[in-house]
Scaffold this motif. Structure first.
Motif, short mmCIF file in Angstrom:
data_model
loop_
_atom_site.label_atom_id
_atom_site.label_comp_id
_atom_site.label_asym_id
_atom_site.label_seq_id
_atom_site.Cartn_x
_atom_site.Cartn_y
_atom_site.Cartn_z
N ASN A 163 39.28 41.19 35.61
CA ASN A 163 40.15 39.69 35.67
C ASN A 163 39.15 38.95 35.84
O ASN A 163 39.89 37.15 36.01
CB ASN A 163 41.03 39.69 37.10
CG ASN A 163 42.14 40.48 36.77
OD1 ASN A 163 42.68 40.75 35.56
ND2 ASN A 163 42.61 41.56 37.87
N GLY A 164 38.11 38.82 36.11
CA GLY A 164 36.67 38.02 36.36
C GLY A 164 36.42 37.22 37.83
O GLY A 164 35.92 36.00 38.33
N ILE A 165 36.72 38.05 39.24
CA ILE A 165 36.93 38.19 39.96
C ILE A 165 36.62 38.74 40.65
O ILE A 165 35.92 40.03 40.37
CB ILE A 165 38.05 38.17 40.10
CG1 ILE A 165 39.32 36.79 40.49
CG2 ILE A 165 38.16 37.91 42.25
CD1 ILE A 165 40.73 37.28 40.62
N GLU A 208 37.92 43.60 40.82
CA GLU A 208 38.42 42.29 39.87
C GLU A 208 38.53 41.89 39.27
O GLU A 208 37.94 41.29 38.66
CB GLU A 208 39.61 41.40 40.93
CG GLU A 208 40.73 42.37 41.88
CD GLU A 208 41.43 41.00 42.45
OE1 GLU A 208 42.55 40.28 41.55
OE2 GLU A 208 41.41 40.71 43.62
N ASN A 236 34.81 31.11 35.67
CA ASN A 236 36.25 30.99 34.57
C ASN A 236 35.31 29.93 33.70
O ASN A 236 34.45 30.95 33.13
CB ASN A 236 37.15 29.29 35.20
CG ASN A 236 35.55 28.06 35.73
OD1 ASN A 236 34.99 28.33 35.00
ND2 ASN A 236 36.47 27.54 36.86
N LYS A 259 36.15 34.37 47.72
CA LYS A 259 36.22 35.23 46.65
C LYS A 259 36.10 34.49 45.37
O LYS A 259 36.70 33.18 45.23
CB LYS A 259 37.71 35.34 46.80
CG LYS A 259 38.75 35.88 45.47
CD LYS A 259 40.71 35.34 45.61
CE LYS A 259 41.43 35.95 44.50
NZ LYS A 259 42.48 36.47 43.80
N ALA A 272 31.97 37.92 34.55
CA ALA A 272 31.45 37.97 35.91
C ALA A 272 31.08 39.61 36.45
O ALA A 272 30.51 40.03 36.85
CB ALA A 272 33.19 38.49 36.61
N MET A 324 34.97 33.56 41.67
CA MET A 324 36.30 33.42 40.02
C MET A 324 35.31 32.81 39.36
O MET A 324 35.30 31.93 39.20
CB MET A 324 37.59 33.24 40.01
CG MET A 324 38.12 33.13 38.84
SD MET A 324 39.78 31.99 39.08
CE MET A 324 40.98 33.86 39.41
N GLU A 358 34.03 39.54 45.05
CA GLU A 358 34.05 39.26 46.56
C GLU A 358 33.09 39.37 46.74
O GLU A 358 32.38 40.30 46.72
CB GLU A 358 35.17 39.74 46.98
CG GLU A 358 36.73 39.14 46.60
CD GLU A 358 38.23 40.02 47.39
OE1 GLU A 358 39.50 39.35 47.53
OE2 GLU A 358 37.72 41.25 47.20
N CYS A 410 35.51 29.02 43.95
CA CYS A 410 35.30 30.48 45.37
C CYS A 410 36.03 29.61 46.29
O CYS A 410 36.51 28.76 46.52
CB CYS A 410 34.62 30.42 45.99
SG CYS A 410 33.96 31.12 46.89
#
Length: 375
Positions: A338-340, A335, A308, A304, A315, A306, A342, A289
């Motif tokens: 993309n594994g993101i 996102e 992994n 943010k 996500a 992520m 917020e 993060c």
């Protein structure tokens, strides 16, 4: 009365931002007081609309403004106003073949869906969408090349939803519009700057009342006196289906006045509030993060997160699990592929922030224990 219990509703922690699907914003006591006054009194509605608009316009040095039911209504009514040019025949026959100047040019990368496609609002106003440029590029030349005798206006969307790279600036769009004697409509629905765009001489600037200003369900259109008169006239045409109540007119007028006078949370203050949440999320296995600024350049900072490869879930799974809890926790998902994800904390309290960190930990631990893996 607890309306959550009365209607069996789920409580929500809004870490998504000023989103329509969640009711956008919380109202201040001042706004509620203005709404209460409006709801308990009678007015000559045309007088109320005109005078509140003129009052707000003076606060930001605009020629005039008018309050409408939403930013979307502002787009539709602005398009109809520019096409009709004050004609009462057009007012009552908004899609008449007598009017041929209906083309509304916008960059292709600005033809976005913000909850509904922007082209839907343009067409509701009687406009015909003409895209300029490409999804990843639009220049002044691209806009100019699409202008025909049927062009009514140019529309520019200032939003995080739009393509940001290789796009002409607002200043460049305004220059093209005025070189061809066309008005520029700026959709600035979620923007926080109430002065800059108006001071540039943009013909019509549209804001959501409920987003940056934390006002009522409403919108407001600022602009040139004649154009605002034409927008206001639409209340007798297509705007009749979008009319706004007296309580929300007074609520927004109060919210904007308060917004101008108050000191908003600074970037540093927002980052300081984010720090404990970022630290908490970074302590979770498979989660990274950091603090990230809004991609459209607004002074908004978010956590943010992520997911992994070490995490026991992806996500998408994390987002769905957060939503299904009670309280439901809503995040920004743009996102997610993309594994993101917020967390926008503008409307999040300290206690809610603790609940977010705890809930993410619980979800990850559950997936780890049950051996669930990426789908």
């Amino acid at each position: 009365m607890d309306y959550y219990k009365k209607y069996n509703l789920k409580e929500v922690i809004n870490a998504s931002g000023k989103m329509s699907i969640l009711g956008v914003s919380k109202y201040s006591e001042n706004v509620i007081k203005a709404q209460k006054f409006g709801g308990q009194q009678f007015f000559e509605m045309e007088d109320l609309v005109q005078k509140t608009g003129q009052y707000i316009a003076k606060l930001v040095d605009a020629e005039d403004s008018t309050i409408v039911s939403s930013a979307s209504a502002g787009i539709a009514q602005s398009v109809a106003a520019i096409i009709g040019k004050g004609s009462h025949y057009h007012l009552y026959h908004p899609y008449t073949d007598r009017v041929t100047q209906r083309e509304i040019i916008l960059p292709k990368g600005h033809n976005v869906d913000y909850g509904t496609p922007i082209e839907t609002m343009i067409e509701l106003g009687g406009g015909k969408v003409v895209e300029a440029g490409y999804a990843n590029m639009c220049s002044s030349q691209h806009i100019a090349s699409m202008i025909t005798p049927e062009t009514a206006a140019i529309l520019y969307v200032k939003s995080h939803h739009t393509v940001q790279k290789s796009m002409l600036s607002i200043k460049e769009a305004l220059q093209v519009a005025h070189e061809h004697q066309l008005p520029l409509i700026l959709d600035a629905a979620a923007e926080e700057d109430l002065v800059t765009y108006i001071s540039k001489g943009i013909d019509l600037v549209i804001y959501s009342g409920a987003k940056a200003f934390e006002g009522t369900s409403s919108g407001i259109v600022f602009g040139k006196t004649e154009l605002i008169e034409w927008v206001r006239l639409q209340s007798k045409g297509i705007g009749r289906a979008m009319k706004i109540g007296k309580e929300n007119i007074l609520g927004l007028a109060t919210a904007i006045e308060d917004y101008i006078e108050q000191d908003n949370e600074s970037a540093e203050q927002m980052k300081k509030r984010l720090a404990p949440l970022v630290e908490e999320l970074n302590s979770i296995k498979g989660i990274t993060c950091s603090v990230a600024q809004d991609k459209a350049g607004r002074t908004i900072f978010r956590a943010k997160l992520m997911v992994n490869d070490e995490a026991p879930l992806n996500a998408s799974q994390l987002v769905e699990e957060l939503k299904t809890g009670n309280p439901a926790i809503y995040t920004r998902e743009y996102e997610m592929n993309n594994g993101i994800i917020e967390f926008d904390i503008r409307a999040v309290t300290k206690d809610e922030m603790l609940k977010i960190g705890t809930r993410v930990k619980e979800i990850v631990a559950l997936y780890e224990k049950e051996g669930k893996i990426h789908e």
